[in-house]
Design a protein around this motif. Structure first.
Motif, PDB file in Angstrom:
ATOM      1  N   ILE A 269       0.852  -1.188   0.000  1.00  0.00           N
ATOM      2  CA  ILE A 269       0.000   0.000   0.000  1.00  0.00           C
ATOM      3  C   ILE A 269       0.887   1.236   0.000  1.00  0.00           C
ATOM      4  O   ILE A 269       1.648   1.460   0.957  1.00  0.00           O
ATOM      5  N   GLY A 270       0.830   2.017  -1.057  1.00  0.00           N
ATOM      6  CA  GLY A 270       1.648   3.218  -1.154  1.00  0.00           C
ATOM      7  C   GLY A 270       1.933   3.580  -2.600  1.00  0.00           C
ATOM      8  O   GLY A 270       1.368   2.975  -3.529  1.00  0.00           O
ATOM      9  N   PRO A 271       2.814   4.558  -2.844  1.00  0.00           N
ATOM     10  CA  PRO A 271       3.186   4.906  -4.216  1.00  0.00           C
ATOM     11  C   PRO A 271       3.958   3.766  -4.869  1.00  0.00           C
ATOM     12  O   PRO A 271       4.694   3.048  -4.192  1.00  0.00           O
ATOM     13  N   ARG A 272       3.787   3.626  -6.153  1.00  0.00           N
ATOM     14  CA  ARG A 272       4.433   2.505  -6.850  1.00  0.00           C
ATOM     15  C   ARG A 272       5.943   2.502  -6.646  1.00  0.00           C
ATOM     16  O   ARG A 272       6.539   1.422  -6.440  1.00  0.00           O
ATOM     17  N   ASP A 273       6.597   3.667  -6.668  1.00  0.00           N
ATOM     18  CA  ASP A 273       8.059   3.657  -6.550  1.00  0.00           C
ATOM     19  C   ASP A 273       8.503   3.086  -5.207  1.00  0.00           C
ATOM     20  O   ASP A 273       9.537   2.410  -5.121  1.00  0.00           O
ATOM     21  N   LYS A 296      -2.468   1.727  -4.605  1.00  0.00           N
ATOM     22  CA  LYS A 296      -1.607   2.885  -4.812  1.00  0.00           C
ATOM     23  C   LYS A 296      -2.178   4.105  -4.088  1.00  0.00           C
ATOM     24  O   LYS A 296      -3.251   4.606  -4.428  1.00  0.00           O
ATOM     25  N   LEU A 297      -1.442   4.565  -3.084  1.00  0.00           N
ATOM     26  CA  LEU A 297      -1.831   5.709  -2.255  1.00  0.00           C
ATOM     27  C   LEU A 297      -0.602   6.562  -1.965  1.00  0.00           C
ATOM     28  O   LEU A 297       0.527   6.043  -1.925  1.00  0.00           O
ATOM     29  N   PRO A 298      -0.783   7.864  -1.710  1.00  0.00           N
ATOM     30  CA  PRO A 298       0.354   8.778  -1.512  1.00  0.00           C
ATOM     31  C   PRO A 298       0.955   8.701  -0.111  1.00  0.00           C
ATOM     32  O   PRO A 298       1.212   9.731   0.533  1.00  0.00           O
ATOM     33  N   VAL A 299       1.210   7.511   0.377  1.00  0.00           N
ATOM     34  CA  VAL A 299       1.821   7.332   1.694  1.00  0.00           C
ATOM     35  C   VAL A 299       3.242   7.902   1.664  1.00  0.00           C
ATOM     36  O   VAL A 299       4.016   7.613   0.757  1.00  0.00           O
ATOM     37  N   GLY A 300       3.598   8.695   2.664  1.00  0.00           N
ATOM     38  CA  GLY A 300       4.930   9.293   2.749  1.00  0.00           C
ATOM     39  C   GLY A 300       5.010  10.702   2.223  1.00  0.00           C
ATOM     40  O   GLY A 300       5.936  11.445   2.580  1.00  0.00           O
ATOM     41  N   TYR A 301       4.059  11.094   1.377  1.00  0.00           N
ATOM     42  CA  TYR A 301       3.985  12.482   0.919  1.00  0.00           C
ATOM     43  C   TYR A 301       3.363  13.345   2.026  1.00  0.00           C
ATOM     44  O   TYR A 301       2.840  12.848   3.020  1.00  0.00           O
ATOM     45  N   MET A 480      -5.277  12.536   6.097  1.00  0.00           N
ATOM     46  CA  MET A 480      -6.723  12.353   6.086  1.00  0.00           C
ATOM     47  C   MET A 480      -7.370  13.356   5.134  1.00  0.00           C
ATOM     48  O   MET A 480      -6.944  14.508   5.032  1.00  0.00           O
ATOM     49  N   GLY A 481      -8.413  12.918   4.433  1.00  0.00           N
ATOM     50  CA  GLY A 481      -9.151  13.825   3.563  1.00  0.00           C
ATOM     51  C   GLY A 481     -10.261  13.108   2.824  1.00  0.00           C
ATOM     52  O   GLY A 481     -10.388  11.877   2.893  1.00  0.00           O
ATOM     53  N   THR A 482     -11.056  13.873   2.124  1.00  0.00           N
ATOM     54  CA  THR A 482     -12.162  13.304   1.354  1.00  0.00           C
ATOM     55  C   THR A 482     -11.762  12.973  -0.076  1.00  0.00           C
ATOM     56  O   THR A 482     -12.547  12.379  -0.819  1.00  0.00           O
ATOM     57  N   ASP A 483     -10.551  13.356  -0.479  1.00  0.00           N
ATOM     58  CA  ASP A 483     -10.066  13.100  -1.835  1.00  0.00           C
ATOM     59  C   ASP A 483      -9.340  11.761  -1.873  1.00  0.00           C
ATOM     60  O   ASP A 483      -8.172  11.657  -1.549  1.00  0.00           O
ATOM     61  N   ASP A 484     -10.047  10.734  -2.243  1.00  0.00           N
ATOM     62  CA  ASP A 484      -9.568   9.354  -2.270  1.00  0.00           C
ATOM     63  C   ASP A 484      -8.308   9.242  -3.126  1.00  0.00           C
ATOM     64  O   ASP A 484      -8.339   9.423  -4.341  1.00  0.00           O
ATOM     65  N   GLY A 485      -7.189   8.909  -2.468  1.00  0.00           N
ATOM     66  CA  GLY A 485      -5.915   8.833  -3.169  1.00  0.00           C
ATOM     67  C   GLY A 485      -5.817   7.703  -4.162  1.00  0.00           C
ATOM     68  O   GLY A 485      -4.943   7.721  -5.035  1.00  0.00           O
ATOM     69  N   THR A 486      -6.691   6.700  -4.079  1.00  0.00           N
ATOM     70  CA  THR A 486      -6.635   5.601  -5.045  1.00  0.00           C
ATOM     71  C   THR A 486      -7.148   6.024  -6.415  1.00  0.00           C
ATOM     72  O   THR A 486      -6.966   5.294  -7.395  1.00  0.00           O
ATOM     73  N   LYS A 487      -7.794   7.188  -6.483  1.00  0.00           N
ATOM     74  CA  LYS A 487      -8.346   7.661  -7.747  1.00  0.00           C
ATOM     75  C   LYS A 487      -7.288   8.293  -8.646  1.00  0.00           C
ATOM     76  O   LYS A 487      -7.546   8.563  -9.812  1.00  0.00           O
ATOM     77  N   GLY A 488      -6.101   8.552  -8.088  1.00  0.00           N
ATOM     78  CA  GLY A 488      -5.038   9.162  -8.877  1.00  0.00           C
ATOM     79  C   GLY A 488      -3.933   8.179  -9.183  1.00  0.00           C
ATOM     80  O   GLY A 488      -4.154   6.972  -9.315  1.00  0.00           O
ATOM     81  N   ASN A 489      -2.707   8.711  -9.223  1.00  0.00           N
ATOM     82  CA  ASN A 489      -1.569   7.864  -9.591  1.00  0.00           C
ATOM     83  C   ASN A 489      -0.758   7.430  -8.373  1.00  0.00           C
ATOM     84  O   ASN A 489       0.357   6.909  -8.517  1.00  0.00           O
ATOM     85  N   GLY A 490      -1.299   7.651  -7.190  1.00  0.00           N
ATOM     86  CA  GLY A 490      -0.610   7.232  -5.983  1.00  0.00           C
ATOM     87  C   GLY A 490       0.308   8.263  -5.382  1.00  0.00           C
ATOM     88  O   GLY A 490       1.025   7.968  -4.416  1.00  0.00           O
ATOM     89  N   THR A 491       0.312   9.487  -5.929  1.00  0.00           N
ATOM     90  CA  THR A 491       1.175  10.537  -5.401  1.00  0.00           C
ATOM     91  C   THR A 491       0.384  11.746  -4.898  1.00  0.00           C
ATOM     92  O   THR A 491       0.966  12.649  -4.313  1.00  0.00           O
ATOM     93  N   THR A 492      -0.917  11.762  -5.130  1.00  0.00           N
ATOM     94  CA  THR A 492      -1.742  12.886  -4.699  1.00  0.00           C
ATOM     95  C   THR A 492      -2.997  12.356  -3.998  1.00  0.00           C
ATOM     96  O   THR A 492      -3.327  11.180  -4.092  1.00  0.00           O
TER      97      THR A 492
END
Length: 546
Positions: A269-273, A296-301, A480-492
């Motif tokens: 679970i996190g950004p692909r890189d 893919k989620l923006p974990v660490g950003y 935390m937020g309402t903007d589901d990070g799985t909807k993007g590329n894993g960095t936002t």
């Protein structure tokens, strides 16, 4: 603080179950010793994890609390400390005046897989920090979520219009005010969640505690978490698989702004890189969950810390105290006063941060920045002497600077993009705040200002700062937020929703400092505990984990 179930929210000794069988971990595919099944598994026993363990067990759930390190205070089973504490039912973690020793003697209690100072022991940061504890102002929630030094500093502040408050009686009065610093000590010993939440929690038979055990990763089938894989970090730790109750069980990560992301990365679970780094590692590569199942989620950003700027002064009325020398060889009178009465200088935090003040300033971008200053009788920026006072400025609510935390090939965590003042308007506000304080100090001719240096402009000083910016108040890596990070590329986007559930999962939650979207003005401990309280309230209200 905008949790979904209450948008007006304002203020989160029985040891491990015995192995009974074996189970196959889905995803990695390895056979693990089955260590037991629980309704809730909490990974991490710091400010958030201790709150969670108490509240969940109070609700009658079967709860497992996992801590990767050893016990700390004497009451929790710890025994580390200098010889003069032998037979006194005290450890180095109980005595407030021994706090500073962590910076020179941290073997076995400092996390060894993070490039920053972090406590890996029962209590987490609350067992090793200075113990500051005060309520955050309401704006911290609303904005971010949908002795001698005291007399000396407050004298010059009063002259320019600051007023005195009692910090925790007036949490919203944080603009041009000052106060004595409150601490989480009880009767001269360290208190906080270890002396409150943990004490009530461990008295319940439905709470199980396992120490010296690290959570390697969560085991999942798609978005459904079935348990956690753990590895012993010492001979009395556990290695194997803890399961959660089928259909209703939940896993809560409370391992901190570095520890929780590490567990997520190792769980796919996190950004692909970052997941590719784990996949390529010698430790996890062969057993990591298949890449087709990565989330893919923006974990660490979004990494944040309180950037610090010190102003150092000297005054003949100040007398420094050698807390480092006092660790092994305290002055006999001070030792006896502490041991007999829990009083004197050893009942205070080293190095005596007993003054704090606040202000709010607006730089050119129009966004207010909240500042907190803490003064202590100690030198900084290589200044030595026993008449020194350091006033440290921290920029909080409104901070725009961000960084990034990543995992490397040996699976250690590191700050790879610094979050310390990389926004020009943050810098502008810092300069304004330092200038106002320096101007106030300059009016008292008995005070010698050492930093900024004589003849040096405040702007030059801030822009070429010779000190260390970091404060180890790390937050926001699982935003935390309402903007589901799985909807993007894993960095936002966001990592967890407003119930603290990890996007893309059914029953995995993060409840520690890593969920804060933006910086807070107050010291983080109280805010983390308050956020954890609300998170548990929400989680208990969820019927099916989503």
């Amino acid at each position: 603080m905008m949790f979904s179930r209450n948008p007006l929210f304002y203020l989160l000794a029985v040891f491990g179950a015995r192995a009974t069988s074996t189970a196959t971990a889905s995803g990695p595919g390895s056979t693990l010793v089955n260590l037991g099944e629980f309704d809730y598994i909490v990974a991490g026993a710091g400010a958030a994890g201790l709150v969670a363990a108490d509240r969940l067990s109070e609700a009658g759930k079967k709860v497992l609390l996992i801590e990767r390190g050893p016990p700390s205070t004497y009451a929790t089973g710890g025994r580390l400390g200098p010889a003069w504490l032998n037979g006194e039912n005290l450890t180095r973690f109980d005595v407030p005046g021994l706090f500073n020793q962590i910076w020179v003697d941290s073997a076995g209690i400092r996390c060894d897989d993070i490039d920053q100072m972090a406590g890996c022991l029962l209590g987490g940061g609350t067992a090793v920090n200075s113990g500051l504890f005060f309520k955050p102002q309401s704006i911290d929630w609303d904005y971010n979520f949908p002795a001698e030094p005291y007399d000396l500093i407050t004298k010059v502040l009063s002259a320019v219009g600051y007023t005195s408050v009692t910090a925790n009686d007036s949490p919203n009065k944080k603009n041009r005010t000052f106060a004595h610093t409150p601490f989480m000590y009880f009767n001269g010993e360290r208190g906080g969640p270890l002396a409150t939440y943990f004490e009530t929690a461990r008295a319940r038979s439905n709470l199980h505690i396992v120490l010296n055990t690290t959570v390697r990763r969560v085991i999942r089938k798609g978005g459904r978490i079935t348990g956690v894989e753990v590895v012993a970090t010492s001979s009395d730790g556990k290695t194997g698989l803890y399961s959660v109750t089928p259909n209703t069980g939940k896993v809560l990560l409370a391992a901190g702004a570095f520890g929780s992301p590490k567990i997520l990365f190792r769980s796919g679970i996190g950004p692909r890189d970052q997941l590719e780094v784990v996949k390529a590692s010698a430790t996890d590569g062969s057993t990591m969950i298949d890449s087709s199942k990565w989330i893919k989620l923006p974990v660490g950003y979004n990494l944040q810390d309180h950037p610090s700027t010190d102003v150092v002064i000297s005054h003949p009325s100040v007398k420094d105290y050698d807390f480092f020398a006092a660790f092994n060889n305290p002055i006999p009178a001070d030792r006896d006063l502490y041991l007999n009465s829990r009083a004197g200088i050893l009942a205070t935090a080293a190095p005596g941060p007993n003054t704090m003040f606040w202000e709010s300033l607006v730089p050119s971008d129009g966004i207010p920045r909240q500042f907190q200053w803490t003064a202590r009788a100690e030198g900084s920026i290589n200044e030595k002497g026993d008449t020194l006072v350091t006033a440290s400025q921290y920029i909080g609510t409104g901070l725009k600077s961000r960084g990034r935390m990543t995992i490397n090939s040996d699976l250690n965590m590191a700050v790879t993009t610094s979050p310390h003042l990389n926004d020009p308007y943050d810098i502008e506000a810092v300069i304004q705040s330092v200038q106002l304080f320096v101007d106030a100090l300059s009016a008292d001719k008995s005070i010698t200002i050492l930093h900024p240096a004589p003849g040096q402009s405040v702007a030059e000083y801030v822009n070429n700062y010779p000190g260390h910016r970091g404060t180890n108040h790390w937050i926001a890596t699982c935003k935390m937020g309402t903007d589901d990070g799985t909807k993007g590329n894993g960095t936002t986007g966001s990592v967890v929703d407003t119930d603290t559930k990890v996007y893309g999962t059914d029953n995995l939650f993060v409840i520690d400092a890593s969920i804060f979207p933006g910086q807070i003005t107050a010291n983080p401990t109280a805010s983390i505990m308050i956020a954890a309280e609300k998170a548990i309230e929400n989680i208990l209200a969820l019927k099916h984990g989503y």
